[in-house]
Design a protein around this motif. Structure first.
Motif, PDB file in Angstrom:
ATOM      1  N   VAL A 114       1.032  -1.274   0.052  1.00 14.99           N
ATOM      2  CA  VAL A 114      -0.076  -0.042   0.000  1.00 14.99           C
ATOM      3  C   VAL A 114       1.054   1.315  -0.234  1.00 14.99           C
ATOM      4  CG1 VAL A 114      -1.971  -1.059   0.885  1.00 14.99           C
ATOM      5  CG2 VAL A 114      -0.184  -0.072   2.459  1.00 14.99           C
ATOM      6  N   VAL A 115       1.975   1.199   0.340  1.00 16.17           N
ATOM      7  CA  VAL A 115       2.968   2.216   0.317  1.00 16.17           C
ATOM      8  C   VAL A 115       4.591   1.531  -0.419  1.00 16.17           C
ATOM      9  CG1 VAL A 115       4.269   4.017   1.531  1.00 16.17           C
ATOM     10  CG2 VAL A 115       1.766   3.442   2.072  1.00 16.17           C
ATOM     11  N   SER A 116       4.956   2.311  -1.056  1.00 13.14           N
ATOM     12  CA  SER A 116       6.348   1.769  -1.836  1.00 13.14           C
ATOM     13  C   SER A 116       7.264   3.093  -2.155  1.00 13.14           C
ATOM     14  CB  SER A 116       5.969   0.775  -2.997  1.00 13.14           C
ATOM     15  OG  SER A 116       7.415   0.583  -3.604  1.00 13.14           O
ATOM     16  N   LEU A 117       8.193   3.363  -1.396  1.00 15.28           N
ATOM     17  CA  LEU A 117       9.086   4.505  -1.576  1.00 15.28           C
ATOM     18  C   LEU A 117      10.187   4.082  -2.694  1.00 15.28           C
ATOM     19  CD1 LEU A 117       9.268   6.054   1.691  1.00 15.28           C
ATOM     20  CD2 LEU A 117       7.617   6.508   0.041  1.00 15.28           C
ATOM     21  N   PRO A 118      10.676   5.111  -3.309  1.00 15.48           N
ATOM     22  CA  PRO A 118      11.735   4.607  -4.282  1.00 15.48           C
ATOM     23  C   PRO A 118      12.789   4.372  -3.366  1.00 15.48           C
ATOM     24  CG  PRO A 118      11.069   6.941  -4.765  1.00 15.48           C
ATOM     25  CD  PRO A 118      10.227   6.051  -3.654  1.00 15.48           C
ATOM     26  N   ALA A 119      13.957   3.689  -3.974  1.00 12.75           N
ATOM     27  CA  ALA A 119      15.182   3.456  -3.132  1.00 12.75           C
ATOM     28  C   ALA A 119      15.898   4.656  -3.416  1.00 12.75           C
ATOM     29  CB  ALA A 119      16.011   2.460  -3.714  1.00 12.75           C
TER      30      ALA A 119
END
Length: 119
Positions: A114-119
């Motif tokens: 539901v949340v995915s931040l870029p590296a």
């Protein structure tokens, strides 16, 4: 968005290399059937909680290490199709393979990020 299968197991600490060898064999099959990544993490800082914790979740005892793992798939449809193939793959016949841990104490589940931040 990707789909994640997560796992927590208790592995006898003495079986660490056996677990790594086992995972390398099994994990390659998941990738062959569509997984984009498989990560196996050997417990290093797994504190005891006051109410619950990873060790209690898998009934780990002295001499066992908690392992946290996940399989990343491109999406749930790929996971469902890939997992069906994995379950039929004779290389993963649980009867014939000597697992280096007690599979009855493994906890697992599928998760939609539901949340995915870029590296």
């Amino acid at each position: 968005m990707s789909y994640i299968d997560g796992f927590v197991i208790a592995v006898p600490t003495a079986n660490k290399q056996q677990f790594i060898d086992h995972a390398a064999t099994f994990d390659a099959v998941f990738v062959e059937h569509g997984a984009t990544r498989v990560v196996e993490c050997w417990g290093d800082d797994v504190p005891d909680g006051k109410l619950t914790d990873f060790r209690r979740a898998v009934q780990a005892v002295d001499g066992e290490t908690v392992v946290f793992s996940w399989i990343e798939w491109p999406d749930k449809a790929t996971r469902d199709a890939g997992m069906a193939k994995v379950m039929q793959d004779p290389r993963l016949d649980m009867q014939a393979s000597a697992m280096p841990f007690d599979g009855k104490r493994m906890i697992f589940g599928g998760f939609a990020p539901v949340v995915s931040l870029p590296a």
